[in-house]
Design an enzyme around this catalytic site. Structure first.
Site, PDB file in Angstrom:
ATOM      1  N   GLU A 110     -10.082  -4.841  14.024  1.00  0.00           N
ATOM      2  CA  GLU A 110     -10.910  -5.370  12.937  1.00  0.00           C
ATOM      3  C   GLU A 110     -10.945  -6.886  13.030  1.00  0.00           C
ATOM      4  O   GLU A 110     -10.007  -7.517  13.517  1.00  0.00           O
ATOM      5  CB  GLU A 110     -10.330  -4.965  11.577  1.00  0.00           C
ATOM      6  CG  GLU A 110     -10.501  -3.509  11.277  1.00  0.00           C
ATOM      7  CD  GLU A 110      -9.988  -3.119   9.895  1.00  0.00           C
ATOM      8  OE1 GLU A 110     -10.209  -1.973   9.512  1.00  0.00           O
ATOM      9  OE2 GLU A 110      -9.375  -3.958   9.205  1.00  0.00           O
ATOM     10  N   CYS A 162       0.818  -1.222   0.000  1.00  0.00           N
ATOM     11  CA  CYS A 162       0.000   0.000   0.000  1.00  0.00           C
ATOM     12  C   CYS A 162       0.846   1.264   0.000  1.00  0.00           C
ATOM     13  O   CYS A 162       0.439   2.295  -0.544  1.00  0.00           O
ATOM     14  CB  CYS A 162      -0.900   0.050   1.237  1.00  0.00           C
ATOM     15  SG  CYS A 162      -1.130  -1.480   2.103  1.00  0.00           S
ATOM     16  N   CYS A 221      -2.586   3.250   2.896  1.00  0.00           N
ATOM     17  CA  CYS A 221      -3.290   2.178   3.602  1.00  0.00           C
ATOM     18  C   CYS A 221      -4.335   2.748   4.550  1.00  0.00           C
ATOM     19  O   CYS A 221      -4.145   3.806   5.138  1.00  0.00           O
ATOM     20  CB  CYS A 221      -2.292   1.314   4.367  1.00  0.00           C
ATOM     21  SG  CYS A 221      -3.042  -0.158   5.076  1.00  0.00           S
ATOM     22  N   ASP A 222      -5.395   1.988   4.703  1.00  0.00           N
ATOM     23  CA  ASP A 222      -6.608   2.291   5.457  1.00  0.00           C
ATOM     24  C   ASP A 222      -6.591   3.530   6.357  1.00  0.00           C
ATOM     25  O   ASP A 222      -7.144   4.564   6.023  1.00  0.00           O
ATOM     26  CB  ASP A 222      -6.974   1.069   6.298  1.00  0.00           C
ATOM     27  CG  ASP A 222      -7.310  -0.122   5.425  1.00  0.00           C
ATOM     28  OD1 ASP A 222      -7.165  -0.013   4.198  1.00  0.00           O
ATOM     29  OD2 ASP A 222      -7.711  -1.161   5.952  1.00  0.00           O
ATOM     30  N   LYS A 223      -5.983   3.445   7.540  1.00  0.00           N
ATOM     31  CA  LYS A 223      -6.092   4.530   8.530  1.00  0.00           C
ATOM     32  C   LYS A 223      -5.301   5.753   8.126  1.00  0.00           C
ATOM     33  O   LYS A 223      -5.533   6.848   8.642  1.00  0.00           O
ATOM     34  CB  LYS A 223      -5.617   4.060   9.909  1.00  0.00           C
ATOM     35  CG  LYS A 223      -6.270   2.790  10.397  1.00  0.00           C
ATOM     36  CD  LYS A 223      -7.777   2.868  10.378  1.00  0.00           C
ATOM     37  CE  LYS A 223      -8.401   1.512  10.559  1.00  0.00           C
ATOM     38  NZ  LYS A 223      -8.081   0.529   9.522  1.00  0.00           N
ATOM     39  N   CYS A 226      -5.225  -2.513  -1.005  1.00  0.00           N
ATOM     40  CA  CYS A 226      -6.146  -3.615  -1.305  1.00  0.00           C
ATOM     41  C   CYS A 226      -7.185  -3.207  -2.347  1.00  0.00           C
ATOM     42  O   CYS A 226      -7.746  -2.113  -2.285  1.00  0.00           O
ATOM     43  CB  CYS A 226      -6.849  -4.066  -0.036  1.00  0.00           C
ATOM     44  SG  CYS A 226      -5.712  -4.665   1.229  1.00  0.00           S
ATOM     45  N   ASP A 228      -3.157  -2.848   7.887  1.00  0.00           N
ATOM     46  CA  ASP A 228      -4.115  -3.781   8.467  1.00  0.00           C
ATOM     47  C   ASP A 228      -3.951  -5.211   7.967  1.00  0.00           C
ATOM     48  O   ASP A 228      -4.166  -6.165   8.704  1.00  0.00           O
ATOM     49  CB  ASP A 228      -5.540  -3.296   8.188  1.00  0.00           C
ATOM     50  CG  ASP A 228      -5.866  -2.034   8.970  1.00  0.00           C
ATOM     51  OD1 ASP A 228      -4.967  -1.513   9.650  1.00  0.00           O
ATOM     52  OD2 ASP A 228      -7.013  -1.576   8.895  1.00  0.00           O
ATOM     53  N   SER A 265     -13.102  -5.120   8.858  1.00  0.00           N
ATOM     54  CA  SER A 265     -12.364  -4.674   7.686  1.00  0.00           C
ATOM     55  C   SER A 265     -13.347  -4.273   6.599  1.00  0.00           C
ATOM     56  O   SER A 265     -14.466  -4.787   6.530  1.00  0.00           O
ATOM     57  CB  SER A 265     -11.489  -5.818   7.177  1.00  0.00           C
ATOM     58  OG  SER A 265     -11.081  -5.598   5.852  1.00  0.00           O
TER      59      SER A 265
END
Length: 573
Positions: A450, A55, A128-130, A200, A87, A476
């Site tokens: 998650e 990511c 990435c996510d956060k 992702c 994650d 997630s």
């Protein structure tokens, strides 16, 4: 572009102007800056680059292009990095407690770097996510001219002739546990599921928040679309650097862009794309930075009335690359606008309105990635808010891909995710059960983990939709099935989820937006008197520190008082 800048209103004057700044300038000369560069606006170029996961691996390359854009437009870029917790690697073990905490550490660390060095503007790149909400939160908090840019999605892998992504690997673990996939096939899948740099590929949290960045107006149109390996990302990076210089010149700041209306636009794109339930946590946190009351229930109101029109994983069949190839996020936004589901006059980082940015955008025919707003996949959004005696502060569920929206069954209670995962791996549950994972909230988890390992294992065992799972933790963006997260109040503070016992009958109705346990108020009150708080293992360090200030999921699990308590913003110093 050579321009004489008036620094009297720019915060970098504290380190570049006048005799008192001679020591500060000495440091800039030491790094090879010219006198002209020192007296230009200083622009922070913040990335979450690291070698933790695909990511983030392309962010450093893209940052160099941002710096070119800043430079050509008459600014002086100053690159720095911050952390990320990825994650996909943190999932399913104690490392996941670091994930949500990292969102606020990212925001805090970028804030401190910007404050400490008096940078005038910010371009933030995240993968990435956060890291996406974390970077946007600090832009709103500092209120310096800012442009957000997503690092880009991963390309899909190919396994037995089908597109695959990381969630297929998590689900394969469940298939392998029950003998439906061989060790050899699992190994082959893990080797080819992630063939490039990028976040992702499905409409999981990273791609959801990337769509948010365009919808809310903090990112350039189309910048969220191209996969990470594509060279066109670098062109958007240059353009982002140029754009932030225009924002300085025109004095357009994030709080001019992030309004109640633009937050509603952001929630609409989450619903329309069947996005991650984590948006129900991050949008309230972003609103908090602007002093806007936009909690989980407000997000859910938008979800309830916005049609699902994007056929994206995990509920649908396509990945972000496919959305890009039919025109990107703008196609979804234009369809929503055509249906009257967006506030079209919201200001964006282009200096133009959302509607102006979308002029000329059309949904291509002969494709089923983005449906017409007139014939949606589902009349309401892919994500739904719930409320009831089991979740007075609310809860959230992704319904994209679900056939049945009502579930009733006996509770099977687990204190913590590991106990639930072990039970799932051992098939120690019954079809029709409601698996309850508690003590995983922001404060009590701590860190609000998650549950992808557990939900993917259930799906791999072909029980997706045949059992329900509720938690005061999170899911997630890759989770599918009847999975309800963000149940509040959390168990650690005596919420009803902490009072449940095995066999209690729970009814979830995602059509009506309710979740209740069939217990009387008197019974719940009696159990509350008998309830005792639980001690967790994090009694020092960063995660302990987080537990001291973190608030409820309902309000975004925020860790400071927000804009309402401000006496000034950074740029007004």
């Amino acid at each position: 572009m050579s321009q004489k800048w008036d620094k009297s209103k720019l915060v970098s004057r504290y380190v570049t102007e006048g005799a008192k700044s001679a020591p500060h300038r000495a440091y800039y000369y030491a790094m090879g800056l010219t006198e002209e560069q020192i007296h230009q606006p200083l622009v922070g170029v913040a990335t979450c680059w690291n070698e933790a996961a695909p990511c983030n691996i392309a962010l450093s390359r893209q940052a160099q292009s941002v710096k070119k854009g800043v430079d050509v437009a008459g600014g002086t870029p100053r690159e720095f990095t911050t952390i990320t917790v990825t994650d996909g690697i943190a999932m399913g073990h104690e490392g996941m407690r670091s994930s949500l905490v990292s969102r606020d550490v990212i925001a805090d660390s970028v804030e401190l770097t910007m404050r400490g060095h008096c940078y005038d503007a910010l371009v933030g790149l995240a993968g990435c996510d956060k890291s996406l909400p974390g970077m946007m939160m600090v832009m709103i908090r500092l209120n310096v001219p800012s442009v957000f840019m997503y690092g880009g999605t991963i390309l899909p892998g190919k396994f037995k002739g089908k597109d695959v992504d990381i969630v297929n690997v998590f689900e394969a673990v469940g298939q392998n546990a029950v003998g439906k996939m061989s060790d050899e096939d699992l190994h082959e899948l893990e080797c080819i599921a992630c063939p490039s740099a990028g976040a992702c590929g499905g409409q999981f949290t990273a791609n959801t928040m990337a769509c948010v960045s365009e919808a809310i107006g903090l990112a350039l149109p189309n910048s969220a679309g191209a996969p990470a390996p594509y060279e066109s990302r670098d062109e958007y990076a240059v353009a982002s650097g140029e754009a932030v210089m225009r924002l300085i010149r025109d004095n357009i700041r994030p709080r001019d862009i992030v309004t109640r209306e633009s937050l509603e636009n952001a929630a609409a794109v989450v619903a329309a794309t069947g996005g991650s339930t984590n948006a129900g946590l991050h949008l309230p946190a972003m609103a908090h930075e602007a002093g806007i009351d936009f909690d989980l229930h407000a997000v859910a109101e938008i979800f309830k009335k916005t049609p699902l029109i994007a056929n994206l994983r995990p509920g649908g069949k396509y990945v972000a690359k496919d959305l890009y190839e039919v025109g990107g996020v703008g196609v979804v936004l234009k369809e929503l606008m055509n249906g009257g589901f967006l506030h079209k006059d919201c200001l964006t980082v282009t200096g133009k309105s959302l509607a102006e940015n979308l002029e000329g955008v059309k949904r291509p025919e002969d494709q089923d990635v983005v449906y017409s707003i007139k014939t949606p996949i589902h009349p309401t959004g892919g994500v739904v808010g719930l409320k009831g005696n089991l979740c007075p502060e609310g809860a959230i569920v992704k319904i994209a891909g679900l056939e049945e929206l009502v579930f009733e069954g006996p509770a099977r209670v687990f204190d913590g995710e590991q106990a639930a995962f072990d039970a799932v791996q051992n098939r120690a549950y019954e079809i029709g059960d409601v698996l309850v994972i508690r003590h995983e909230g922001p404060k009590g988890g701590p860190g609000m983990r998650e549950m992808l390992s557990t939900t993917a294992a259930l799906y791999g065992q072909d029980t997706g939709g045949k059992v329900a799972l509720i938690t005061d933790g999170r899911f997630s963006g890759g989770t599918r099935g009847f999975c309800i997260g963000h149940v509040g109040p959390e168990a650690a503070v005596g919420g009803p989820i902490g009072l449940l016992k095995d066999g209690d009958i729970i009814r979830i109705d995602a059509e009506k937006g309710t979740m209740d346990v069939k217990l009387s108020d008197e019974e719940l009150e009696q159990r509350r008197k008998e309830w005792k708080p639980r001690t967790h293992n994090y009694q020092s360090g960063a995660i302990w520190k987080y537990t001291q200030t973190v608030g409820s999921a309902e309000k975004g699990a925020v860790t400071h008082p927000g804009a309402e308590a401000e006496t000034h913003t950074f740029v007004d110093l």
